[in-house]
Design an enzyme around this catalytic site. Structure first.
Site, PDB file in Angstrom:
ATOM      1  N   GLY A 167      49.046  38.901  51.437  1.00 43.83           N
ATOM      2  CA  GLY A 167      48.513  38.800  50.089  1.00 43.83           C
ATOM      3  C   GLY A 167      47.002  38.998  50.006  1.00 43.83           C
ATOM      4  O   GLY A 167      46.302  39.125  51.018  1.00 43.83           O
ATOM      5  N   HIS A 168      46.507  39.002  48.776  1.00 42.44           N
ATOM      6  CA  HIS A 168      45.096  39.254  48.529  1.00 42.44           C
ATOM      7  C   HIS A 168      44.211  38.136  49.082  1.00 42.44           C
ATOM      8  O   HIS A 168      44.594  36.973  49.110  1.00 42.44           O
ATOM      9  CB  HIS A 168      44.846  39.417  47.023  1.00 42.44           C
ATOM     10  CG  HIS A 168      45.158  38.188  46.219  1.00 42.44           C
ATOM     11  ND1 HIS A 168      46.432  37.859  45.833  1.00 42.44           N
ATOM     12  CD2 HIS A 168      44.353  37.207  45.743  1.00 42.44           C
ATOM     13  CE1 HIS A 168      46.397  36.734  45.141  1.00 42.44           C
ATOM     14  NE2 HIS A 168      45.157  36.317  45.079  1.00 42.44           N
ATOM     15  N   ASN A 169      43.039  38.541  49.564  1.00 47.70           N
ATOM     16  CA  ASN A 169      42.011  37.641  50.096  1.00 47.70           C
ATOM     17  C   ASN A 169      42.398  36.978  51.414  1.00 47.70           C
ATOM     18  O   ASN A 169      41.654  36.139  51.928  1.00 47.70           O
ATOM     19  CB  ASN A 169      41.638  36.537  49.094  1.00 47.70           C
ATOM     20  CG  ASN A 169      41.103  37.063  47.792  1.00 47.70           C
ATOM     21  OD1 ASN A 169      40.624  38.195  47.721  1.00 47.70           O
ATOM     22  ND2 ASN A 169      41.203  36.273  46.737  1.00 47.70           N
ATOM     23  N   SER A 194      44.631  34.183  49.868  1.00 46.59           N
ATOM     24  CA  SER A 194      43.476  33.374  50.245  1.00 46.59           C
ATOM     25  C   SER A 194      43.721  32.445  51.429  1.00 46.59           C
ATOM     26  O   SER A 194      42.933  31.528  51.668  1.00 46.59           O
ATOM     27  CB  SER A 194      42.972  32.559  49.039  1.00 46.59           C
ATOM     28  OG  SER A 194      42.586  33.414  47.988  1.00 46.59           O
TER      29      SER A 194
END
Length: 364
Positions: free
Chosen positions: A259-261, A279
């Protein structure tokens, strides 16, 4: 056809050939199906027992094996033969046959830079300002968006999609239909959502109302280090503001979602269908077993092993082995599982004890 002598293969693996080093080897095979020109892979005694079913003259065996007792003319003995497979398989791999040069059907923006001896296959697209390193291979039907950087000796297999603002290091391998840099799954509501309410209260979603989701655009890109491998149909989302990062040497299996980050350290293994939510930070030398999941915004220390199908819902300290749903220390999970299997018998025994106590009480 790739052809080596047994002595040449042994030298490449850093050991001496046993027996007839002049034997010609054209491929590797399982012991029971090996022919006379094959190197039988018999790295354990139970595999070596199958040599007699085939026609192999040579085999890769464990250190100390009595190779002559298997009727072989030659052998390679190693302390860790499976590790030898890494070099051996590279020697015997004929590759995918990607043609050198730039195919006439490829579409390359005039501002893109293509390194020396790079290969770009049929119907691939390279966007404005992108940079492809020396000796990189871009196979057919690959889409590389603007502002992408790909290092030297990279191997990008057919159907890969690399979105804008992605940076990829040297010797990276991306298998078929990988998507790097898709938008992160980031949505927000004007007021506090039911999801936020449940997270805060651990179960109470009352007081929230139905709302539309507003999309948060991803601006951060993706950064992938050197010697990373990403399996077929896996995805790595770009970060919201800062980049999603995958450290050098990390290997990602098929059908994995990052996923993102997310930040993943160096030399990690993410096995098939693992998923890492946004994250989360994963340390160096970690292993995520198949179908394991990691919740968002948590930290996993170095040298952590997550067992298959486990769900990590909280921070994990360095060096810990985790298993279960929710994931707990592996030895704790095993002890709990054993107790759970005993539970039906304990309940039956408890029911019998209740009957005994009731009868004794009535007779008294």
């Amino acid at each position: 056809m790739t052809t080596f002598t047994l002595a040449e293969i042994a030298a490449a693996l850093g050991v001496d050939a046993q027996g007839d080093g002049s034997l010609t080897i054209t491929r590797v095979a399982e012991p029971a199906t090996a022919t006379g020109a094959d190197l039988a892979l018999a790295m354990k005694p139970e595999f070596a027992d199958q040599i007699s079913a085939g026609a192999a003259q040579a085999a890769l065996l464990w250190q100390g094996a009595d190779w002559q007792s298997y009727g072989l003319k030659g052998a390679i003995l190693m302390d860790r033969p499976r590790y030898g497979m890494s070099k051996l398989s590279a020697m015997m791999d004929a590759g995918q046959g990607y043609a050198p040069g730039i195919h006439p059907t490829a579409i390359i923006d005039p501002t893109a830079q293509i390194g020396a001896d790079a290969s770009v296959g049929p119907f691939s697209i390279i966007g404005a300002g992108s940079v492809i390193g020396d000796n990189a291979v871009i196979a057919s039907h690959v889409t590389i968006a603007p502002r992408v950087s790909i290092g030297a000796d990279a191997l990008i297999h057919p159907g890969v999609r690399i979105m804008a603002d992605t940076r990829i290091g040297d010797r990276v391998i991306l298998h078929g239909n990988v998507v790097i840099g898709g938008d992160g799954f980031s949505f927000v509501t004007p007021e506090k959502s039911a999801v936020e309410q449940v997270r805060d209260t651990l179960g109470d979603s009352s007081g929230t109302r139905a709302q539309a989701w507003a999309r948060i655009h991803s601006l951060g890109g993706v950064e992938i280090g050197d010697d990373v491998e990403v399996g077929a149909n896996s995805t790595i989302d770009q970060g919201s503001v800062r980049a999603t990062r995958v450290g050098s040497g990390t290997k990602i299996d098929n059908l994995v979602q990052v996923g993102h980050n997310v930040v993943i350290g160096t030399d990690c293994l993410l096995c098939a269908q693992a998923a890492v939510a946004g994250s989360t930070v994963i340390g160096n030398n970690c292993v995520l077993g198949g179908k394991s999941g990691v919740a968002d915004n948590i930290k996993i220390g170095d040298n952590v092993v997550i067992g298959a199908a486990s769900a990590v819902l909280s921070n994990v300290p360095a060096g810990r082995a985790m298993l279960g749903y929710p994931a707990v220390k592996m030895d704790t999970h095993v002890e709990t599982y054993k107790a759970l299997r005993r539970l039906p018998r304990l309940l039956r025994e408890f029911a019998e004890l209740k009957k005994t106590v009731s009868k004794d009480g009535l007779s008294g």
